[in-house]
Design an enzyme around this catalytic site. Sequence first.
Site, mmCIF file in Angstrom:
data_model
loop_
_atom_site.group_PDB
_atom_site.id
_atom_site.type_symbol
_atom_site.label_atom_id
_atom_site.label_comp_id
_atom_site.label_asym_id
_atom_site.label_seq_id
_atom_site.Cartn_x
_atom_site.Cartn_y
_atom_site.Cartn_z
ATOM 1 N N ASP A 16 36.555 33.807 29.472
ATOM 2 C CA ASP A 16 36.048 33.788 30.790
ATOM 3 C C ASP A 16 35.149 34.965 30.871
ATOM 4 O O ASP A 16 34.208 34.693 31.324
ATOM 5 C CB ASP A 16 37.250 34.048 31.733
ATOM 6 C CG ASP A 16 37.791 32.543 32.026
ATOM 7 O OD1 ASP A 16 37.243 31.585 32.158
ATOM 8 O OD2 ASP A 16 39.025 32.592 32.239
ATOM 9 N N ARG A 97 43.890 47.995 37.704
ATOM 10 C CA ARG A 97 42.717 47.568 38.193
ATOM 11 C C ARG A 97 41.870 48.775 38.893
ATOM 12 O O ARG A 97 40.555 48.720 38.542
ATOM 13 C CB ARG A 97 42.682 46.543 39.491
ATOM 14 C CG ARG A 97 43.511 45.109 38.651
ATOM 15 C CD ARG A 97 43.058 44.759 37.524
ATOM 16 N NE ARG A 97 43.697 43.421 37.122
ATOM 17 C CZ ARG A 97 43.487 43.021 35.567
ATOM 18 N NH1 ARG A 97 42.672 43.800 34.914
ATOM 19 N NH2 ARG A 97 44.294 42.176 35.468
ATOM 20 N N ASP A 126 43.605 40.450 41.766
ATOM 21 C CA ASP A 126 42.809 41.386 41.017
ATOM 22 C C ASP A 126 41.496 41.404 41.717
ATOM 23 O O ASP A 126 40.691 42.390 41.805
ATOM 24 C CB ASP A 126 42.760 41.009 39.745
ATOM 25 C CG ASP A 126 44.225 41.319 39.125
ATOM 26 O OD1 ASP A 126 44.946 42.206 39.461
ATOM 27 O OD2 ASP A 126 44.714 40.509 38.017
ATOM 28 N N SER A 177 48.969 32.491 31.312
ATOM 29 C CA SER A 177 48.052 33.741 31.623
ATOM 30 C C SER A 177 48.669 35.144 31.678
ATOM 31 O O SER A 177 49.724 35.073 32.172
ATOM 32 C CB SER A 177 47.010 33.372 32.876
ATOM 33 O OG SER A 177 46.770 34.701 33.648
#
Length: 400
Positions: A16, A97, A126, A177
């Site tokens: 991605d 993050r 996120d 994931s």
Amino acid sequence: MARAKKVVLAYSGGVDTSVCIPYLMQEWGVEEVVALAVDLGQGDDLEAIRQKGLKSGASQVIVQDAREEFVADYAFNALLANALYEGSYPLATALARPLIARLLVKCAKAVGADAVAHGCTGKGNDQVRFDVSISALDPRLKILAPAREWGMSREETIAYGERFGIPSPVKKKSPYSVDFNLLGRSVECGMLEDPWQEPPEEVYAMTRAVSDTPAESTYLEIDFVRGIPVALNGSSLRPIPLVTELNRLAGENGIGRIDMVENRLVGIKSREIYECPAGVVLIQAHQALEALTLPREVSTYKRGIEETYAQLVYNGLWYSPLRQALDAFVEETQKTVSGTVRLRLHRGTATVVGRKSAFSLYAPKLATYSEGDTFDHQAAEGFIYVWGMPTRVFSQVNLP
Ligand code: ARG
């Protein structure tokens, strides 16, 4: 109209974020993409990531080791607050993050970019953490999130990448994931999406199955200074080796697996499997030392702060004035949280079996049931008379 001229992209080396590079340039008219790969201890081959970023069309790939900062300034702050989202999740992904966001903003300034970008989709937490953190740190910076808008399926994304020389994943793509850093792993998707299904052993990487753990207990001592862990079994350790070693010890004993259904900020319930061996043990040990050293009223009040703190981290408000205010409170409480906690690790469970501190409020002479008791038993009667007054009066008035 081009969305931006020069963009710094948070880059993981996955499909991605790799596809984001040509996408930003081809579809959104961006002239130059600088890829920023942040090392948080995820154990990837960073040189391979650098090469892949360049191959995908980035003008440069900057690799930054942020492990020490992650543990010392993010994870340990959360530890002081015993932060567990919805009582269970030690926030490994959520804490990373805001740090990545800070490095993105710093890098954008350094290379003269007018925007930053990330590869988050529109369904998760996120994206919120990135966007809110970035705009808190630099409200003028543009934020681009191609994967939130492109609407491509996984197959389409891979095909798009192939057009620009991005190889499709060599291994058969895992159905999960996974987000991974020094503090832990977060795993979702695949069969885990059915909350009734037990997770298969293959989802775990940091912890052993209980059936595979040693029959012998492992004893462990952790020293804390003002709430911060500073030594394992008497040897002083810097934050990275301390957490790494604790991950190993706790993981070997099958400790730190969490299977939960949680409430995402965007309103969706999701099922996630976490592995946080060091995080789980550290919070447990830290709580035990606080129980010994904090006055009752501070402990009680702090529990409310801890809940708020965990929500705030989860909900992307790391760079909010509220976090600064809560940190100030928490730090004040930690002045006496120094000492040693002893734990037994065995068959998937960490148990606190001892604690000591120069600031211990445990008074043996008050606590003892044996000789040498100094507690004034007579005083209890008057105390109970006053303490029970409201309840007694209520019954006198209301009982038939
Ligand atoms: N649910 C966790 C959080 O919001 C982890 C999110 C990322 N999970 C993943 N498997 N990629 O912090």
